[in-house]
Design an enzyme around this catalytic site. Structure first.
Site, PDB file in Angstrom:
ATOM      1  CD  GLU A 142      -2.386 -29.716 -21.710  1.00  0.00           C
ATOM      2  OE1 GLU A 142      -2.473 -30.888 -21.340  1.00  0.00           O
ATOM      3  OE2 GLU A 142      -2.622 -28.751 -20.962  1.00  0.00           O
ATOM      4  CD  GLU A 151      -6.598 -26.981 -21.711  1.00  0.00           C
ATOM      5  OE1 GLU A 151      -6.286 -27.311 -20.551  1.00  0.00           O
ATOM      6  OE2 GLU A 151      -6.593 -27.753 -22.666  1.00  0.00           O
TER       7      GLU A 151
HETATM    8  C1  BGP Z   1      -5.139 -30.031 -19.492  1.00  0.00           C
HETATM    9  C2  BGP Z   1      -5.977 -30.742 -20.514  1.00  0.00           C
HETATM   10  C3  BGP Z   1      -7.438 -30.609 -20.334  1.00  0.00           C
HETATM   11  C4  BGP Z   1      -7.913 -30.356 -18.940  1.00  0.00           C
HETATM   12  C5  BGP Z   1      -6.994 -29.536 -18.091  1.00  0.00           C
HETATM   13  C6  BGP Z   1      -7.314 -29.544 -16.623  1.00  0.00           C
HETATM   14  O1  BGP Z   1      -3.970 -30.734 -19.289  1.00  0.00           O
HETATM   15  O2  BGP Z   1      -5.682 -30.282 -21.815  1.00  0.00           O
HETATM   16  O3  BGP Z   1      -8.061 -31.641 -21.036  1.00  0.00           O
HETATM   17  O4  BGP Z   1      -8.576 -31.365 -18.357  1.00  0.00           O
HETATM   18  O5  BGP Z   1      -5.655 -29.900 -18.220  1.00  0.00           O
HETATM   19  O6  BGP Z   1      -6.856 -30.732 -16.066  1.00  0.00           O
HETATM   20  P1  BGP Z   1      -7.701 -31.633 -15.100  1.00  0.00           P
HETATM   21  O7  BGP Z   1      -8.943 -31.959 -15.851  1.00  0.00           O
HETATM   22  O8  BGP Z   1      -6.883 -32.829 -14.853  1.00  0.00           O
HETATM   23  O9  BGP Z   1      -7.940 -30.832 -13.899  1.00  0.00           O
END
Ligand code: BGP
Length: 470
Positions: free
Chosen positions: A173, A365
């Site tokens: 990201e 993701e």
């Molecule tokens: C993204 C990241 C991840 C992950 C995901 C979900 O931004 O790359 O590492 O955690 O989001 O976010 P969160 O864990 O805050 O729910």
């Protein structure tokens, strides 16, 4: 409804990051990473040293349970597993000359296990886990020296794992640095004191580093495919007022600029205008310009939500989002954590990226963070997570539509395929997995793993190459 069709060889799997699963933060010669002093996620200020309330220090103990976890992924039929390598396991401080053998050996073992099950690794080289020393001594990516340290780290990985890993992602990201300079860029200077000049110079350093190692990967591993990784966040105008449409375009550009540099090898004009208007003068050498031409082989991204934009300050009420925020969309529902749910946005972004860059895409993701409740069903301890199944079904259906539209999509790795510690809030209770992990926000729990209802759903879906989507 027509049957969803995915191409033969479509990669199905899940994704994690080292700092959110491994634990063992001080084992095997590992140095501290920025995550080890971020007990409250992105919202809270970092601490001076690791504190016991930081769930990431122990994670879900993947460091010791990787074989058991990978066996569960194999049971679901995964053909790909995305994970990150913790930079501070390989170079504990980040600026050493020689790597830590124990750290390298750990990922050898992970790769052995994946190979055993015929699962293709997809490696994130840097996933929000800059070695802490690089943050404190260099202010992270503000320093040009980070390019050299990162290159050395990548060379080490490529030489060690190059024959076993085909898919590499340079920075998780990368565009999140605009909103989370410490998490994303290892920059210790608090955001309110960080000059835009320094923020954009850090962005430039990361982009140069990414292109540098893309070139290196291609030289050392001819079969390798190197991808960038960006937060995909389609931005809709809040109203049809052209001023809102333009505001949405501007907001979209702020994110698209990263992909444009990765895919086209140079800064786009609108980005240069932004810099001029901000009074930012980047230090860009001739060598930088040259190396930036090493473009990526594919574009990977995370997708959780869309946002709206408006030119009307009165309506610019801040929305709650994953790092990026935005104006809430009045037509969409939201998750328990306020992330707006928009499967159609995934189809839109897939088309936009494909139209724009003509590079294969990879959804690395996507998923629903929700509160889960363990129950007994037919003698099995499980979670009846129909809400998660519905979310994933609808997003994958949108991906299938995009494939019908002509988009080239390599695969799908759902986020947090096993419950893990949240990045934004550092909670355990925000669960994404097909596998429930018995661990709670107060640190209690046995760490036992349980298959959720979505585990069976995903297994059937993979076996049918997506044809069971409703
Ligand atoms: C993204 C990241 C991840 C992950 C995901 C979900 O931004 O790359 O590492 O955690 O989001 O976010 P969160 O864990 O805050 O729910």
């Amino acid at each position: 409804m027509t049957t969803a069709r995915f191409p033969d060889g479509f990669l199905w799997g899940g994704a994690t990051a080292a700092n959110q699963v491994e634990g063992a933060y001080d084992r095997g010669g590992k140095g501290l990473s920025i995550q080890d002093v971020m007990p409250h996620g992105i919202a809270g200020a970092p601490t001076e040293e690791p504190t016991p309330d930081n769930l990431k220090l122990t994670g879900i103990d993947f460091y010791h349970r990787y074989a058991e976890d990978i066996a569960l992924f194999a049971e679901m039929g995964f053909t790909v597993f995305r994970f990150s390598i913790a930079w501070s396991r390989i170079f504990p401080n980040g600026d050493e000359e020689t790597p830590n053998e124990e750290g390298l050996a750990f990922y050898d073992r992970v790769l052995d296990e994946l190979e055993k099950h015929g699962i293709e690794p997809l490696v994130t080289i840097s996933h929000y886990e800059t070695p802490l020393h690089l943050a404190t001594a260099y202010d992270g990516w503000r320093s040009r020296e980070l390019i050299g340290f990162y290159e050395r780290y990548c060379r080490t990985l490529f030489e060690r794992y190059g024959t076993r890993v085909r898919y590499w992602l340079t920075f998780n990201e990368i565009n999140s640095i605009l909103h989370a300079p410490l998490l994303s860029g290892g920059i210790r200077t608090p955001p309110e004191q960080l000059a835009e000049q320094d923020l954009y110079q850090a962005i430039h350093h990361e982009l140069v580093a990414s292109a540098t190692v893309t070139k290196l990967a291609h030289a050392l591993m001819p079969q390798a495919k190197v991808g960038c990784m960006i937060i995909a966040i389609p931005t809709y105008p809040l109203t049809p007022d052209p001023a809102d449409v333009l505001a949405a375009l501007d907001a979209d550009h702020a994110n698209l600029a990263f992909g444009d540099v990765h895919c086209r090898g140079a800064y786009p004009g609108y980005f240069l205008r932004t810099l001029r208007e901000k009074g930012v003068e980047l230090e860009i050498t001739d060598a930088d310009r040259e190396v930036l031409r090493n473009t990526v082989d594919f574009v990977s991204f995370s997708y959780y939500m869309s946002v709206c934009e408006t030119a009307d300050p009165a309506r610019r009420a801040a929305g709650r989002g994953n790092i990026m925020g935005g104006v809430p969309n009045p037509t969409l529902p939201a998750s328990e954590w306020g992330w707006q749910i928009d499967p159609t946005g995934l189809r839109i972004i897939l088309n936009q990226y494909w139209d724009r860059w003509q590079k294969p895409l990879f959804i690395v993701e996507n998923g629903l963070g929700a509160t889960d409740r363990l129950v007994e069903v037919d003698g099995r301890t499980t979670v009846v997570d129909d809400y998660r199944i519905a979310y994933l079904n609808d997003h994958l259906r949108a991906a299938a539509e995009a494939i019908e539209d002509g988009v080239e999509l390599l695969g799908y790795t759902s986020w947090g395929c096993i419950d893990l510690v949240s990045a934004s809030t550092a909670q355990m209770s925000k669960r994404y997995g097909f596998i429930y992990v018995d661990r709670h926000d107060d640190g209690s729990g046995t760490l036992a793993r349980y298959r959720k209802k979505s585990f069976d759903w995903y297994r059937e879906l993979i076996a049918a190459n997506g044809a069971t989507l409703s």
